[in-house]
Design an enzyme around this catalytic site. Structure first.
Site, PDB file in Angstrom:
ATOM      1  N   HIS A 123       1.079  -1.398  -0.157  1.00 22.52           N
ATOM      2  CA  HIS A 123       0.001   0.059   0.120  1.00 22.52           C
ATOM      3  C   HIS A 123       0.918   0.810   0.078  1.00 22.52           C
ATOM      4  O   HIS A 123       1.641   1.110   0.385  1.00 22.52           O
ATOM      5  CB  HIS A 123      -0.803  -0.349   1.603  1.00 22.52           C
ATOM      6  CG  HIS A 123      -1.634   1.062   1.272  1.00 22.52           C
ATOM      7  ND1 HIS A 123      -1.743   2.372   2.325  1.00 22.52           N
ATOM      8  CD2 HIS A 123      -2.669   0.867   1.039  1.00 22.52           C
ATOM      9  CE1 HIS A 123      -3.264   2.929   1.573  1.00 22.52           C
ATOM     10  NE2 HIS A 123      -3.938   2.246   0.926  1.00 22.52           N
ATOM     11  N   ASP A 199       2.909  -4.816   8.369  1.00 21.22           N
ATOM     12  CA  ASP A 199       1.847  -3.241   7.614  1.00 21.22           C
ATOM     13  C   ASP A 199       0.254  -4.407   8.219  1.00 21.22           C
ATOM     14  O   ASP A 199       0.411  -5.595   7.335  1.00 21.22           O
ATOM     15  CB  ASP A 199       1.686  -3.578   6.188  1.00 21.22           C
ATOM     16  CG  ASP A 199       0.134  -2.587   5.967  1.00 21.22           C
ATOM     17  OD1 ASP A 199      -0.599  -2.354   6.737  1.00 21.22           O
ATOM     18  OD2 ASP A 199       0.746  -2.198   4.935  1.00 21.22           O
ATOM     19  N   GLN A 202      -4.451  -4.981   7.287  1.00 21.78           N
ATOM     20  CA  GLN A 202      -5.677  -5.714   6.474  1.00 21.78           C
ATOM     21  C   GLN A 202      -5.719  -7.511   7.468  1.00 21.78           C
ATOM     22  O   GLN A 202      -6.187  -8.551   6.543  1.00 21.78           O
ATOM     23  CB  GLN A 202      -5.333  -6.326   4.979  1.00 21.78           C
ATOM     24  CG  GLN A 202      -5.258  -5.204   4.396  1.00 21.78           C
ATOM     25  CD  GLN A 202      -7.186  -4.626   4.005  1.00 21.78           C
ATOM     26  OE1 GLN A 202      -7.764  -5.096   4.985  1.00 21.78           O
ATOM     27  NE2 GLN A 202      -7.218  -3.194   3.825  1.00 21.78           N
ATOM     28  N   LYS A 225     -10.715  -0.705  10.503  1.00 21.30           N
ATOM     29  CA  LYS A 225     -10.778  -1.969   8.882  1.00 21.30           C
ATOM     30  C   LYS A 225     -11.187  -2.800  10.430  1.00 21.30           C
ATOM     31  O   LYS A 225     -11.040  -3.880  10.069  1.00 21.30           O
ATOM     32  CB  LYS A 225      -9.441  -1.948   8.821  1.00 21.30           C
ATOM     33  CG  LYS A 225      -8.691  -0.693   7.591  1.00 21.30           C
ATOM     34  CD  LYS A 225      -8.457  -1.740   6.893  1.00 21.30           C
ATOM     35  CE  LYS A 225      -7.487  -0.185   5.949  1.00 21.30           C
ATOM     36  NZ  LYS A 225      -8.355   0.382   5.169  1.00 21.30           N
ATOM     37  N   CYS A 365      -4.691   2.494  -4.147  1.00 19.74           N
ATOM     38  CA  CYS A 365      -3.638   3.393  -2.944  1.00 19.74           C
ATOM     39  C   CYS A 365      -2.444   2.227  -3.137  1.00 19.74           C
ATOM     40  O   CYS A 365      -2.046   1.507  -2.508  1.00 19.74           O
ATOM     41  CB  CYS A 365      -3.841   3.250  -1.774  1.00 19.74           C
ATOM     42  SG  CYS A 365      -5.409   4.630  -1.313  1.00 19.74           S
TER      43      CYS A 365
HETATM   44  N1  C6P Z   1      -6.355   0.425   2.854  1.00 20.21           N
HETATM   45  C1  C6P Z   1      -8.192   0.457   1.313  1.00 20.21           C
HETATM   46  O1  C6P Z   1      -9.613  -0.010   0.696  1.00 20.21           O
HETATM   47  P1  C6P Z   1      -4.918   3.883   6.838  1.00 20.21           P
HETATM   48  O2  C6P Z   1      -5.609   4.385   5.927  1.00 20.21           O
HETATM   49  O3  C6P Z   1      -3.790   4.044   7.244  1.00 20.21           O
HETATM   50  O4  C6P Z   1      -6.214   3.485   7.784  1.00 20.21           O
HETATM   51  O5  C6P Z   1      -4.830   2.558   6.768  1.00 20.21           O
HETATM   52  C2  C6P Z   1      -3.906   2.497   5.325  1.00 20.21           C
HETATM   53  C3  C6P Z   1      -3.356   0.819   5.105  1.00 20.21           C
HETATM   54  C4  C6P Z   1      -2.178   0.217   5.047  1.00 20.21           C
HETATM   55  N2  C6P Z   1      -1.558  -0.684   4.460  1.00 20.21           N
HETATM   56  C5  C6P Z   1      -2.613  -1.174   4.068  1.00 20.21           C
HETATM   57  C6  C6P Z   1      -2.516  -2.746   3.501  1.00 20.21           C
HETATM   58  C7  C6P Z   1      -4.193  -0.863   3.667  1.00 20.21           C
HETATM   59  O6  C6P Z   1      -5.521  -2.270   3.246  1.00 20.21           O
HETATM   60  C8  C6P Z   1      -4.826   0.122   4.319  1.00 20.21           C
HETATM   61  C9  C6P Z   1      -5.998   1.246   4.097  1.00 20.21           C
HETATM   62  C10 C6P Z   1      -7.918   0.709   2.623  1.00 20.21           C
HETATM   63  O7  C6P Z   1      -7.284  -1.048   1.021  1.00 20.21           O
HETATM   64  C11 C6P Z   1      -8.060   2.135   2.254  1.00 20.21           C
HETATM   65  S1  C6P Z   1      -6.727   3.052   0.769  1.00 20.21           S
END
Ligand code: C6P
Length: 410
Positions: A123, A199, A202, A225, A365
Site C-alpha cells: 500500500h 503492515d 488487513q 478496519k 492505493c
Molecule cells: N487500505 C483500502 O481500501 P489507513 O488509511 O492508515 O487506515 O490504512 C492504510 C493502509 C495501509 N496498509 C494497507 C495494506 C491498507 O490496506 C491500508 C488501507 C484501504 O485498501 C484504504 S486505501
C-alpha cells in the site's frame, strides 16, 4: 472451533439493515473500512455523555475516569496483539501514521548504501514513507516481486543482505488478498540484523495476531478496519527498539520537563503521544477488541476462508472475469480484486451499486502493484464477520448482471 452466527452478529450492525437503490445493502468494502456494531457506538456515546475529559492532565473525577478508560483500552490492545507490555503499544491515527513513525525512525538509522526491502504489493502507506527515508539518507529502496499472484519468497530472500536494515511488508495484501508469511520472513530478516516491520492493516481485523510469536519489531494496525472508529490505530514496537526511537511529534503531555531551550520526554508509551489523543476513539477501539475477541479471531478467520472457498471458484468461472491474487482459495484472504474484460472498474462498481452491492474500484492505493499487473485499476470485494454466503451469491449475480447490461449496450 465455534462457528460464528452471522445472522445474530448482523443484528448488532444497524447500518446493514437498509436498502440501497431499492435493494438490500450488501456491504463488501470492508478492506476500505468496516461497519461498527452497537456495542462500539454505545461506548463512544457513553464516554462523551458521562466521562469526557482530557487524559493524563487533570485530577478531577472526570479526568481520572477518562484516563483510566484510555489506559484500559491500551491494555486491551496489548492483549489483542499479545505484546509483552503496554509500553509497547502506541496509539496512532492509524496504520499510515504508524508506518510514517517507523520510517522517521529509519531516517536516524539508514546511511548511504543501506537498503530497505519492501514488496511491489505494498500500500502507498508502506511505500512513500520509505521513499522519503531513502531519499533523505541515500539508502536504496529495494522491491521483491510476485509469483503466482503472491509474494515471490525466493526473490525476497535473494534480496536480503547485510545491507538490508529494514524489511517492511503487508501481512495481507489489500489487492491480491495473499497472506505473507511474516513470521518466517522476520526470522530471515533478523539473521541479517534488519528490523522487521509488519503492515497489519488487513490482517489484524481478520486473524489472531501474536506479535511475540511473529517476532516483528513493529506492527501497525487501523481501528476503523476492525469495527472501531476512524482516526485511531495502534503501532506496536518492541520496547528495546522504541527506546532507541525519538518522538515524531512534540508538545502537550509527552514531556517530562520543558526548559527554555530544551525538553525531556515521558517514558514509554506516552513520549510518542503528543497533543490530545483521540481518547474516545481509543476507548471505542477497546470495545471493538472486546467484540472481536468475543466472536473469536480464529472463528472470524475460518468464516472468511469459508466465504472465499465458496465464492472464489464461482468468480473464476465467469467468462471474461480476471481475478487477481492466488488462485487457490486456501491462500486467499477475504479480499478479492477483479476486472471484467472491456469494462472500467468504476463502471462495474457503479453498476453493482444499482444492485445494492458495495465494492471498491480504483488503484486501491497500490499503484506500483497495479502497474506491475499491467492494469490501470480493479474492482474489489472484501468480506467481514457479518457477510454471508447470500452476500456472495449477490456479488456473483451483480457481476453477471453488470456484464449482461454492458454487453447489451456496448
Ligand atoms: N487500505 C483500502 O481500501 P489507513 O488509511 O492508515 O487506515 O490504512 C492504510 C493502509 C495501509 N496498509 C494497507 C495494506 C491498507 O490496506 C491500508 C488501507 C484501504 O485498501 C484504504 S486505501
Amino acid at each position: 472451533m465455534v462457528e460464528i452466527d452471522t445472522y445474530k452478529i448482523r443484528q448488532d450492525f444497524p447500518i446493514l439493515d437498509q436498502l440501497v437503490n431499492d435493494e438490500p445493502l450488501v456491504y463488501l468494502d470492508n478492506a476500505a473500512t468496516t461497519q461498527k456494531p452497537r456495542q462500539v457506538l454505545e461506548v463512544l456515546q457513553a464516554y462523551y455523555e458521562n466521562d469526557n475529559a482530557n487524559v493524563h492532565r487533570g485530577v478531577h473525577t472526570l479526568a481520572e475516569r477518562a484516563t483510566a478508560e484510555y489506559e484500559a483500552a491500551r491494555e486491551k490492545a496489548r492483549s489483542f496483539i499479545n505484546a509483552k507490555s503496554t509500553k509497547e503499544v502506541l496509539f496512532t491515527r492509524g496504520t499510515t501514521t504508524g508506518l510514517n513513525w517507523v520510517a522517521r525512525f529509519a531516517e536516524s538509522v539508514l546511511k548511504e548504501g543501506d537498503e530497505v526491502l519492501i514488496s511491489v504489493m505494498e500500500h502507498h502507506s508502506n511505500i512513500i514513507p520509505w521513499q522519503q527515508a531513502c531519499q533523505k539518507t541515500g539508502a536504496k529502496l529495494v522491491y521483491a516481486y510476485l509469483k503466482d499472484g503472491a509474494l515471490d519468497l525466493d526473490d525476497l530472500y535473494s534480496k536480503l543482505s547485510d545491507k538490508t536494515k529494514f524489511v517492511s511488508l503487508a501481512h495481507v495484501s489489500n489487492v491480491l488478498g495473499c497472506i505473507n508469511p511474516v513470521k518466517e520472513i522476520a526470522e530471515q530478516a533478523h539473521k541479517f540484523g534488519a528490523y522487521m516491520v509488519v503492515d497489519g492493516a488487513q490482517s489484524a481485523p481478520h486473524m489472531t495476531i501474536d506479535v511475540q510469536d511473529l517476532d516483528c519489531d513493529f506492527f501497525a494496525l487501523s481501528g476503523h478496519k476492525m469495527l472501531g472508529p476512524t482516526g485511531i490505530g495502534v503501532l506496536y514496537g518492541k520496547e528495546e527498539v522504541l527506546n532507541l526511537m525519538s518522538p515524531v511529534e512534540f508538545g502537550g503531555e509527552m514531556i517530562d520537563f520543558v526548559y527554555e531551550q530544551e525538553a525531556t520526554w515521558k517514558e514509554l508509551p506516552w513520549k510518542f503521544e503528543a497533543g490530545t489523543s483521540n481518547i474516545a476513539g481509543a476507548i471505542a477501539l477497546g470495545a471493538a477488541f472486546d467484540y472481536l475477541l468475543e466472536v473469536g479471531m480464529d472463528a472470524i478467520h475460518q468464516h472468511e476462508q469459508e466465504l472465499v472457498a465458496y465464492v472464489l471458484p464461482k468468480l473464476q468461472a465467469i467468462d471474461g472475469l480476471t481475478v487477481y491474487g492466488p488462485a487457490d482459495a486456501d491462500k486467499h484472504a477475504g479480499v478479492i480484486a477483479f476486472n471484467l474484460e472491456g469494462l472500467h472498474p468504476h463502471d462495474v462498481a457503479t453498476a453493482m451499486d444499482y444492485e445494492g452491492v458495495a465494492v471498491r474500484a480504483g488503484h486501491h492505493c497500490a499503484q506500483p502493484l497495479i502497474n506491475h499487473l499491467g492494469i490501470h485499476s480493479a474492482a474489489r470485494a472484501s468480506f467481514y464477520i457479518y457477510n454471508t454466503k447470500e452476500d456472495c451469491d449477490k456479488l456473483v449475480e451483480a457481476i453477471l448482471k453488470t456484464k449482461e447490461f454492458f454487453n447489451g449496450t456496448l
